[in-house]
Scaffold this motif. Structure first.
Motif, short mmCIF file in Angstrom:
data_model
loop_
_atom_site.label_atom_id
_atom_site.label_comp_id
_atom_site.label_asym_id
_atom_site.label_seq_id
_atom_site.Cartn_x
_atom_site.Cartn_y
_atom_site.Cartn_z
N SER A 134 -10.00 7.75 -8.57
CA SER A 134 -11.45 7.64 -8.34
C SER A 134 -11.76 6.77 -7.14
CB SER A 134 -12.14 7.06 -9.58
OG SER A 134 -11.88 5.68 -9.70
N ALA A 136 -12.92 3.92 -7.09
CA ALA A 136 -14.21 3.25 -7.28
C ALA A 136 -14.14 2.01 -8.16
CB ALA A 136 -15.20 4.23 -7.90
N ASN A 137 -13.06 1.81 -8.89
CA ASN A 137 -13.00 0.67 -9.79
C ASN A 137 -12.81 -0.63 -9.03
OD1 ASN A 137 -13.28 2.17 -12.22
ND2 ASN A 137 -11.14 2.80 -12.07
N VAL A 141 -10.14 -1.79 -5.46
CA VAL A 141 -10.95 -2.07 -4.27
C VAL A 141 -10.79 -3.53 -3.85
CG1 VAL A 141 -13.31 -2.28 -3.41
CG2 VAL A 141 -12.62 -0.22 -4.66
N THR A 158 -6.14 8.90 -2.80
CA THR A 158 -7.33 8.91 -3.65
C THR A 158 -7.98 10.29 -3.59
OG1 THR A 158 -9.38 7.67 -4.11
CG2 THR A 158 -8.88 8.14 -1.80
N ALA A 163 -14.48 10.17 -6.00
CA ALA A 163 -15.17 8.94 -5.63
C ALA A 163 -16.64 9.19 -5.33
CB ALA A 163 -14.48 8.30 -4.42
N SER A 164 -16.92 10.29 -4.66
CA SER A 164 -18.30 10.61 -4.28
C SER A 164 -19.14 11.05 -5.47
CB SER A 164 -18.31 11.70 -3.21
OG SER A 164 -17.59 11.28 -2.06
N ARG A 168 -22.10 4.85 -9.06
CA ARG A 168 -21.89 3.43 -9.28
C ARG A 168 -21.94 2.73 -7.92
NH1 ARG A 168 -16.15 2.28 -11.32
NH2 ARG A 168 -16.84 3.67 -12.99
N ARG A 172 -15.86 2.24 -1.89
CA ARG A 172 -14.77 3.07 -2.39
C ARG A 172 -13.55 2.81 -1.52
NH1 ARG A 172 -18.49 3.30 -5.74
NH2 ARG A 172 -19.42 5.26 -6.48
#
Length: 260
Positions: A134, A136-137, A141, A158, A163-164, A168, A172
């Motif tokens: 993802s 995104a976590n 990151v 990734t 991610a998009s 949230r 990213r």
């Protein structure tokens, strides 16, 4: 992946007959073929960073949390794999000490320095790859940002699409990495619809991502050869001469790679 996306072209509706290992193999092969084809330029850029690190006696670090910790294990002490690889392995962020808890930790902030504690990460010599489907976590990151603050070049494997799709705030991995290798896996990762009201099945990100990781490593070794350098590679333990060969590599690198 929605039921519509999972329905084979030319068929009006989903059917239980579509839920087969063969269907999964067909889907994952298509994703893998797309990723290996379209991401070759990114693979080559990533490999150049890795080869540059190897040439300066640096280390290729690999990090991922949850199931992505397998990227570090795949690259490390591997038959046919580069010797100068160090996984970043912190048990609380893997699975075996509590899978549910590791997911909770992945979404907490402020853990990057504790994850990197015990690893050298020298910006003048080393390179880091972070795997996160993802992207995104907070944990991957923030580890990425901490490494970049030390001047360490950053590669990520990734899914830009996943991610998009996540609603949230925050950066990213593909926004901050020096080289982004997209695995082309769909949001949610799974490839085969099980039917109305059920989650899809058949994860794709590990199968595809590990192939991309190994492609980066092989390309890096090839770059070394083309430069006239001698790559350092581990042998399968059952091959003739492997014990001596691998022991010598481990002896030379153990002060840099704590897991040896």
């Amino acid at each position: 992946m929605s039921i519509r996306e999972s329905t084979p072209a030319g068929r009006a509706a989903w059917s239980p007959a579509d839920v087969t290992g063969a269907r999964y193999a067909e889907r994952v092969r298509a994703v893998l073929d797309q990723a290996l084809s379209e991401e070759l330029p990114a693979v080559r850029r990533a490999a150049e960073l890795v080869a540059d690190s190897f040439a300066t006696e640096g280390i290729f670090y690999v990090f991922g949390s949850g199931h992505s910790h397998m990227f570090g294990e795949e690259a490390f002490y591997r038959a046919g794999g580069a010797a100068r690889v160090c996984p970043i392995l912190k048990p609380a962020h893997m699975l075996h000490e509590g899978a549910v808890h590791s997911t909770v930790l992945e979404r907490r902030t402020g853990q990057a320095e504790s994850v990197l504690d015990g690893y050298r990460l020298d910006g003048a010599r080393d390179v880091l790859l972070i795997a996160s489907n993802s992207g995104a976590n907070p944990l991957p990151v923030e580890v990425a940002q901490a490494a970049q603050a030390r001047g360490v070049p950053l590669i990520t494997i990734t899914s830009r699409g996943y991610a998009s799709a996540i609603d949230r705030p925050g950066p990213r991995l593909h926004d901050i990495a020096d080289v982004v290798v997209d695995n082309h896996c769909p949001p949610g990762d799974a490839l085969v619809a099980l039917g109305p009201g059920l989650p899809s099945a058949g994860p794709s990100s590990t199968v595809v991502g590990l192939a991309l990781l190994d492609a980066i490593i092989v390309e890096a070794l090839g770059i070394q050869l083309r430069r006239g350098e001698t790559p350092e590679v581990f042998m399968s333990a059952n091959m003739p001469g492997a014990a001596e060969h691998n022991s010598e590599s481990a002896r030379r690198l153990s002060h840099l790679i704590p897991h040896l």
